[in-house]
Scaffold this motif. Sequence first.
Motif, PDB file in Angstrom:
ATOM      1  N   GLU A  30       0.837  -1.294   0.046  1.00  0.00           N
ATOM      2  CA  GLU A  30       0.107   0.144   0.059  1.00  0.00           C
ATOM      3  C   GLU A  30       0.680   1.198  -0.110  1.00  0.00           C
ATOM      4  O   GLU A  30       0.475   2.299  -0.801  1.00  0.00           O
ATOM      5  CB  GLU A  30      -0.807  -0.109   1.174  1.00  0.00           C
ATOM      6  N   GLU A  31       1.911   1.110   0.650  1.00  0.00           N
ATOM      7  CA  GLU A  31       2.752   2.288   0.814  1.00  0.00           C
ATOM      8  C   GLU A  31       3.414   2.451  -0.523  1.00  0.00           C
ATOM      9  O   GLU A  31       3.675   3.640  -0.985  1.00  0.00           O
ATOM     10  CB  GLU A  31       3.931   2.190   1.821  1.00  0.00           C
ATOM     11  N   TYR A  33       2.383   1.750  -3.388  1.00  0.00           N
ATOM     12  CA  TYR A  33       1.201   2.275  -4.317  1.00  0.00           C
ATOM     13  C   TYR A  33       1.160   3.755  -4.054  1.00  0.00           C
ATOM     14  O   TYR A  33       0.983   4.274  -5.174  1.00  0.00           O
ATOM     15  CB  TYR A  33      -0.108   1.630  -4.327  1.00  0.00           C
ATOM     16  N   ILE A  34       1.072   4.118  -2.992  1.00  0.00           N
ATOM     17  CA  ILE A  34       0.805   5.462  -2.451  1.00  0.00           C
ATOM     18  C   ILE A  34       1.722   6.359  -3.079  1.00  0.00           C
ATOM     19  O   ILE A  34       1.755   7.446  -3.565  1.00  0.00           O
ATOM     20  CB  ILE A  34       0.172   5.793  -1.051  1.00  0.00           C
ATOM     21  N   SER A  35       3.024   5.972  -2.739  1.00  0.00           N
ATOM     22  CA  SER A  35       4.034   6.678  -3.232  1.00  0.00           C
ATOM     23  C   SER A  35       4.420   6.930  -4.711  1.00  0.00           C
ATOM     24  O   SER A  35       4.504   7.864  -5.160  1.00  0.00           O
ATOM     25  CB  SER A  35       5.524   6.269  -2.544  1.00  0.00           C
ATOM     26  N   GLN A  36       3.689   5.776  -5.526  1.00  0.00           N
ATOM     27  CA  GLN A  36       3.902   5.765  -6.721  1.00  0.00           C
ATOM     28  C   GLN A  36       2.723   6.873  -7.411  1.00  0.00           C
ATOM     29  O   GLN A  36       2.552   7.542  -8.207  1.00  0.00           O
ATOM     30  CB  GLN A  36       3.624   4.450  -7.563  1.00  0.00           C
ATOM     31  N   GLU A  37       1.600   6.701  -6.799  1.00  0.00           N
ATOM     32  CA  GLU A  37       0.269   7.677  -6.839  1.00  0.00           C
ATOM     33  C   GLU A  37       0.796   9.179  -6.812  1.00  0.00           C
ATOM     34  O   GLU A  37       0.653   9.904  -7.717  1.00  0.00           O
ATOM     35  CB  GLU A  37      -0.831   7.288  -6.275  1.00  0.00           C
ATOM     36  N   ASN A  38       1.529   9.349  -5.428  1.00  0.00           N
ATOM     37  CA  ASN A  38       2.156  10.791  -5.507  1.00  0.00           C
ATOM     38  C   ASN A  38       2.925  11.261  -6.579  1.00  0.00           C
ATOM     39  O   ASN A  38       3.186  12.278  -7.207  1.00  0.00           O
ATOM     40  CB  ASN A  38       2.895  10.925  -4.262  1.00  0.00           C
ATOM     41  N   LEU A  40       3.141   9.786  -9.490  1.00  0.00           N
ATOM     42  CA  LEU A  40       2.353  10.101 -10.833  1.00  0.00           C
ATOM     43  C   LEU A  40       1.723  11.358 -10.873  1.00  0.00           C
ATOM     44  O   LEU A  40       1.649  12.119 -11.874  1.00  0.00           O
ATOM     45  CB  LEU A  40       1.450   8.954 -11.337  1.00  0.00           C
ATOM     46  N   SER A  41       0.978  11.761  -9.854  1.00  0.00           N
ATOM     47  CA  SER A  41       0.143  13.087  -9.770  1.00  0.00           C
ATOM     48  C   SER A  41       1.241  14.331  -9.939  1.00  0.00           C
ATOM     49  O   SER A  41       0.777  15.370 -10.520  1.00  0.00           O
ATOM     50  CB  SER A  41      -0.810  13.168  -8.455  1.00  0.00           C
ATOM     51  N   HIS A  42       2.487  14.116  -9.434  1.00  0.00           N
ATOM     52  CA  HIS A  42       3.356  15.284  -9.767  1.00  0.00           C
ATOM     53  C   HIS A  42       3.948  15.363 -10.974  1.00  0.00           C
ATOM     54  O   HIS A  42       3.800  16.590 -11.360  1.00  0.00           O
ATOM     55  CB  HIS A  42       4.543  15.002  -8.755  1.00  0.00           C
ATOM     56  N   ASN A  45       0.949  16.892 -12.601  1.00  0.00           N
ATOM     57  CA  ASN A  45       0.744  18.429 -12.546  1.00  0.00           C
ATOM     58  C   ASN A  45       1.955  19.131 -13.316  1.00  0.00           C
ATOM     59  O   ASN A  45       1.643  20.460 -13.654  1.00  0.00           O
ATOM     60  CB  ASN A  45       0.812  18.574 -10.890  1.00  0.00           C
TER      61      ASN A  45
END
Length: 50
Positions: A30-31, A33-38, A40-42, A45
């Motif tokens: 989960e960590e 995945y979350i770090s990858q999502e952050n 990717l969103s960066h 942006n």
Amino acid sequence: MTDYKEMYFLLFNKITETILNLQEVQQQAEEMYISQENFLSHIINLSAKE
């Protein structure tokens, strides 16, 4: 005679260890995945600003 108490404690302890290991691996995934999502969103942006 079979020592059921010893067998029970062995089984209980191994099952408990397995559950804890699975929970730890789930948390790590989960960590990741979350770090990858952050990440990717960066990137999204940054490309949206261009």
